[in-house]
Design a protein around this motif. Structure first.
Motif, PDB file in Angstrom:
ATOM      1  N   ARG A 191       0.818  -1.215   0.000  1.00 17.19           N
ATOM      2  CA  ARG A 191       0.000   0.000   0.000  1.00 17.19           C
ATOM      3  C   ARG A 191       0.855   1.270   0.000  1.00 17.19           C
ATOM      4  NH1 ARG A 191      -4.997  -0.945   4.267  1.00 17.19           N
ATOM      5  NH2 ARG A 191      -6.024  -2.653   3.153  1.00 17.19           N
ATOM      6  N   GLU A 192       2.153   1.093   0.024  1.00 17.21           N
ATOM      7  CA  GLU A 192       3.071   2.241   0.078  1.00 17.21           C
ATOM      8  C   GLU A 192       2.987   3.052  -1.212  1.00 17.21           C
ATOM      9  OE1 GLU A 192       5.654   5.073   0.764  1.00 17.21           O
ATOM     10  OE2 GLU A 192       5.104   3.629   2.334  1.00 17.21           O
ATOM     11  N   ASN A 193       2.739   4.340  -1.073  1.00 17.62           N
ATOM     12  CA  ASN A 193       2.629   5.185  -2.265  1.00 17.62           C
ATOM     13  C   ASN A 193       3.294   6.544  -2.041  1.00 17.62           C
ATOM     14  OD1 ASN A 193       1.793   5.544  -4.956  1.00 17.62           O
ATOM     15  ND2 ASN A 193      -0.020   6.673  -4.315  1.00 17.62           N
ATOM     16  N   SER A 194       4.299   6.586  -1.168  1.00 11.86           N
ATOM     17  CA  SER A 194       4.959   7.844  -0.857  1.00 11.86           C
ATOM     18  C   SER A 194       5.612   8.475  -2.079  1.00 11.86           C
ATOM     19  CB  SER A 194       6.021   7.634   0.233  1.00 11.86           C
ATOM     20  OG  SER A 194       5.430   7.153   1.409  1.00 11.86           O
ATOM     21  N   PHE A 195       6.058   7.640  -3.009  1.00 12.10           N
ATOM     22  CA  PHE A 195       6.753   8.136  -4.199  1.00 12.10           C
ATOM     23  C   PHE A 195       5.934   7.874  -5.457  1.00 12.10           C
ATOM     24  CE2 PHE A 195       9.923   6.946  -0.996  1.00 12.10           C
ATOM     25  CZ  PHE A 195      10.598   8.153  -0.854  1.00 12.10           C
ATOM     26  N   ASP A 196       4.600   7.807  -5.301  1.00 16.29           N
ATOM     27  CA  ASP A 196       3.699   7.529  -6.421  1.00 16.29           C
ATOM     28  C   ASP A 196       4.054   6.216  -7.127  1.00 16.29           C
ATOM     29  OD1 ASP A 196       2.184   9.868  -6.060  1.00 16.29           O
ATOM     30  OD2 ASP A 196       3.648  11.046  -7.177  1.00 16.29           O
ATOM     31  N   ASN A 197       4.466   5.225  -6.330  1.00 13.88           N
ATOM     32  CA  ASN A 197       4.872   3.940  -6.895  1.00 13.88           C
ATOM     33  C   ASN A 197       3.809   2.857  -6.737  1.00 13.88           C
ATOM     34  OD1 ASN A 197       5.189   3.971  -4.128  1.00 13.88           O
ATOM     35  ND2 ASN A 197       6.889   2.499  -4.128  1.00 13.88           N
ATOM     36  N   GLU A 198       2.699   3.181  -6.057  1.00 10.74           N
ATOM     37  CA  GLU A 198       1.580   2.250  -5.902  1.00 10.74           C
ATOM     38  C   GLU A 198       2.025   0.876  -5.406  1.00 10.74           C
ATOM     39  OE1 GLU A 198      -0.781   2.182  -9.429  1.00 10.74           O
ATOM     40  OE2 GLU A 198      -1.155   4.345  -9.393  1.00 10.74           O
ATOM     41  N   GLY A 199       2.993   0.865  -4.524  1.00  9.36           N
ATOM     42  CA  GLY A 199       3.444  -0.388  -3.926  1.00  9.36           C
ATOM     43  C   GLY A 199       4.498  -1.134  -4.697  1.00  9.36           C
ATOM     44  N   TYR A 200       4.851  -0.653  -5.905  1.00  8.56           N
ATOM     45  CA  TYR A 200       5.895  -1.328  -6.678  1.00  8.56           C
ATOM     46  C   TYR A 200       7.273  -0.970  -6.122  1.00  8.56           C
ATOM     47  CZ  TYR A 200       2.404  -2.672 -10.117  1.00  8.56           C
ATOM     48  OH  TYR A 200       1.316  -3.239 -10.739  1.00  8.56           O
ATOM     49  N   GLY A 201       8.200  -1.925  -6.234  1.00  5.69           N
ATOM     50  CA  GLY A 201       9.552  -1.689  -5.743  1.00  5.69           C
ATOM     51  C   GLY A 201       9.670  -1.741  -4.238  1.00  5.69           C
ATOM     52  N   THR A 202       8.791  -2.507  -3.579  1.00  6.08           N
ATOM     53  CA  THR A 202       8.778  -2.523  -2.108  1.00  6.08           C
ATOM     54  C   THR A 202       9.157  -3.875  -1.518  1.00  6.08           C
ATOM     55  OG1 THR A 202       6.392  -2.998  -2.129  1.00  6.08           O
ATOM     56  CG2 THR A 202       7.049  -0.688  -1.967  1.00  6.08           C
ATOM     57  N   LEU A 228      -8.252 -13.358  -3.549  1.00  2.00           N
ATOM     58  CA  LEU A 228      -7.735 -12.107  -4.097  1.00  2.00           C
ATOM     59  C   LEU A 228      -6.399 -11.776  -3.447  1.00  2.00           C
ATOM     60  CD1 LEU A 228     -11.014  -9.971  -3.997  1.00  2.00           C
ATOM     61  CD2 LEU A 228      -9.999 -11.051  -6.022  1.00  2.00           C
ATOM     62  N   ILE A 229      -5.579 -10.996  -4.141  1.00  2.00           N
ATOM     63  CA  ILE A 229      -4.307 -10.569  -3.582  1.00  2.00           C
ATOM     64  C   ILE A 229      -4.559  -9.681  -2.373  1.00  2.00           C
ATOM     65  CG2 ILE A 229      -4.112  -8.512  -5.029  1.00  2.00           C
ATOM     66  CD1 ILE A 229      -1.144 -10.807  -4.258  1.00  2.00           C
ATOM     67  N   ALA A 230      -3.732  -9.814  -1.355  1.00  2.00           N
ATOM     68  CA  ALA A 230      -3.803  -8.896  -0.214  1.00  2.00           C
ATOM     69  C   ALA A 230      -3.204  -7.557  -0.642  1.00  2.00           C
ATOM     70  CB  ALA A 230      -3.032  -9.471   0.973  1.00  2.00           C
ATOM     71  N   SER A 231      -3.918  -6.475  -0.405  1.00  2.00           N
ATOM     72  CA  SER A 231      -3.478  -5.173  -0.904  1.00  2.00           C
ATOM     73  C   SER A 231      -2.150  -4.734  -0.295  1.00  2.00           C
ATOM     74  CB  SER A 231      -4.541  -4.113  -0.624  1.00  2.00           C
ATOM     75  OG  SER A 231      -4.840  -4.031   0.757  1.00  2.00           O
ATOM     76  N   TYR A 232      -1.778  -5.304   0.857  1.00  2.00           N
ATOM     77  CA  TYR A 232      -0.518  -4.941   1.508  1.00  2.00           C
ATOM     78  C   TYR A 232       0.671  -5.745   0.997  1.00  2.00           C
ATOM     79  CZ  TYR A 232      -1.852  -9.075   4.205  1.00  2.00           C
ATOM     80  OH  TYR A 232      -2.243 -10.341   4.563  1.00  2.00           O
ATOM     81  N   SER A 233       0.426  -6.758   0.174  1.00  2.00           N
ATOM     82  CA  SER A 233       1.513  -7.625  -0.295  1.00  2.00           C
ATOM     83  C   SER A 233       2.465  -6.833  -1.187  1.00  2.00           C
ATOM     84  CB  SER A 233       0.929  -8.813  -1.054  1.00  2.00           C
ATOM     85  OG  SER A 233       1.926  -9.748  -1.400  1.00  2.00           O
ATOM     86  N   SER A 234       3.737  -6.817  -0.827  1.00  2.00           N
ATOM     87  CA  SER A 234       4.722  -6.017  -1.568  1.00  2.00           C
ATOM     88  C   SER A 234       4.883  -6.494  -2.998  1.00  2.00           C
ATOM     89  CB  SER A 234       6.079  -6.060  -0.862  1.00  2.00           C
ATOM     90  OG  SER A 234       6.054  -5.302   0.323  1.00  2.00           O
ATOM     91  N   LYS A 235       5.222  -5.552  -3.872  1.00  2.00           N
ATOM     92  CA  LYS A 235       5.371  -5.832  -5.290  1.00  2.00           C
ATOM     93  C   LYS A 235       6.789  -5.523  -5.760  1.00  2.00           C
ATOM     94  CE  LYS A 235       1.355  -3.442  -5.655  1.00  2.00           C
ATOM     95  NZ  LYS A 235       0.314  -2.611  -6.289  1.00  2.00           N
ATOM     96  N   GLY A 236       7.196  -6.206  -6.812  1.00  2.00           N
ATOM     97  CA  GLY A 236       8.504  -5.969  -7.396  1.00  2.00           C
ATOM     98  C   GLY A 236       8.471  -4.802  -8.355  1.00  2.00           C
ATOM     99  N   PRO A 237       9.542  -4.609  -9.104  1.00  2.00           N
ATOM    100  CA  PRO A 237      10.805  -5.355  -8.989  1.00  2.00           C
ATOM    101  C   PRO A 237      11.591  -4.886  -7.770  1.00  2.00           C
ATOM    102  CG  PRO A 237      11.049  -3.585 -10.576  1.00  2.00           C
ATOM    103  CD  PRO A 237       9.618  -3.559 -10.131  1.00  2.00           C
ATOM    104  N   THR A 238      12.682  -5.575  -7.475  1.00  5.75           N
ATOM    105  CA  THR A 238      13.518  -5.117  -6.365  1.00  5.75           C
ATOM    106  C   THR A 238      14.071  -3.740  -6.709  1.00  5.75           C
ATOM    107  OG1 THR A 238      15.482  -6.206  -7.270  1.00  5.75           O
ATOM    108  CG2 THR A 238      14.148  -7.473  -5.724  1.00  5.75           C
ATOM    109  N   LEU A 239      14.251  -2.939  -5.680  1.00  4.33           N
ATOM    110  CA  LEU A 239      14.470  -1.509  -5.873  1.00  4.33           C
ATOM    111  C   LEU A 239      15.755  -1.183  -6.614  1.00  4.33           C
ATOM    112  CD1 LEU A 239      13.153   1.189  -5.274  1.00  4.33           C
ATOM    113  CD2 LEU A 239      14.413   1.273  -3.132  1.00  4.33           C
ATOM    114  N   ILE A 240      16.852  -1.878  -6.288  1.00  2.00           N
ATOM    115  CA  ILE A 240      18.157  -1.511  -6.833  1.00  2.00           C
ATOM    116  C   ILE A 240      18.464  -2.258  -8.124  1.00  2.00           C
ATOM    117  CG2 ILE A 240      20.632  -1.387  -6.370  1.00  2.00           C
ATOM    118  CD1 ILE A 240      18.902   0.484  -4.659  1.00  2.00           C
TER     119      ILE A 240
END
Length: 230
Positions: free
Chosen positions: A13-24, A52-64
């Motif tokens: 659910r992280e969207n601090s950088f407008d990433n909609e949970g991707y890269g987390t 259904l997918i849990a909305s808190y489940s982190s999404k890829g890709p890995t950040l670095i």
């Protein structure tokens, strides 16, 4: 010779950088060698069709290094298991008690042990398999039957969270233990099952998997073709 299973993390659910949970994806789930697991909601029914997918489940890709993660998803929401009665966690979260002996928790850390158990069942049946073969077989036999997307509303905050069921949200699919044990066609020994890397082509604005002939994905694709790769 040791195979590892890791939780994807709970920052979907992280969207601090407008990433909609991707890269987390969290550590150690960001390792290309481990089997990284995201969380599904079973809706507390025995059938998989309404999961259904849990909305808190982190999404890829890995950040670095932009590794495709998670590798799989598995049930991880509102999981009931044995309670460590009167432990600090039990005392601080009494609302999660289920009777006197059980406890309810949610998270990708609940989903990862489901895949660990599946791997043990496979190795009990086929003890000669390497960690790479186990990982590949789990991904190959995983169910690819997902909706295009889902939306949930947090009952406490009223916030709305939408998820696309793409490769960075569900990986190679939903672990399917029945298929895992029924399928006897295994990948060749000697090939690595490191999770692939994605790269972005700025000219075409397309994303591609980077393949390697020494890696299993260079010889066969384990992801469903109907998944949203956008």
């Amino acid at each position: 010779g040791i195979g590892g299973v890791g939780a994807a993390g709970n920052e979907g659910r992280e969207n601090s950088f407008d990433n909609e949970g991707y890269g987390t994806i969290g550590s150690p789930g960001n390792s290309p060698f481990v089997i990284t697991v995201g969380a599904m909601k079973t809706n507390e029914t025995p059938i998989r069709g309404d999961d259904l997918i849990a909305s808190y489940s982190s999404k890829g890709p890995t950040l670095i290094d932009h590794i495709v993660k998670p590798d799989l998803v598995a049930p991880g929401n509102r999981v009931v298991s044995l309670n460590d009665r009167n432990s600090l966690f039990d005392i601080e979260h009494r609302e999660n008690r289920v009777g006197s002996l059980y406890f309810r928790l949610s998270g990708t850390s609940m989903a990862a042990p489901v895949v660990s158990g599946a791997a043990v069942l496979l190795l009990d049946k086929e003890p000669q398999l390497s960690p790479d073969q186990v990982k590949a077989h789990l991904m190959k036999t995983a169910s690819k039957d997902f909706p295009a997307g889902s939306v949930v509303i947090d009952p406490v905050t009223g916030e709305t969270y939408a998820t696309d069921y793409d490769i960075m949200a569900v990986g190679a699919g939903y672990v399917d233990i029945t298929m895992l044990l029924a399928d006897n066609e295994f990948s060749e020994a000697g090939f690595e099952a490191v999770s692939p890397i994605v790269e972005f082509d700025e000219e075409t604005e397309e994303v591609h998997l980077v393949t390697d002939s020494s890696v299993l994905w260079g010889r066969s694709v384990l992801w469903g073709r109907n998944l949203n790769w956008a």
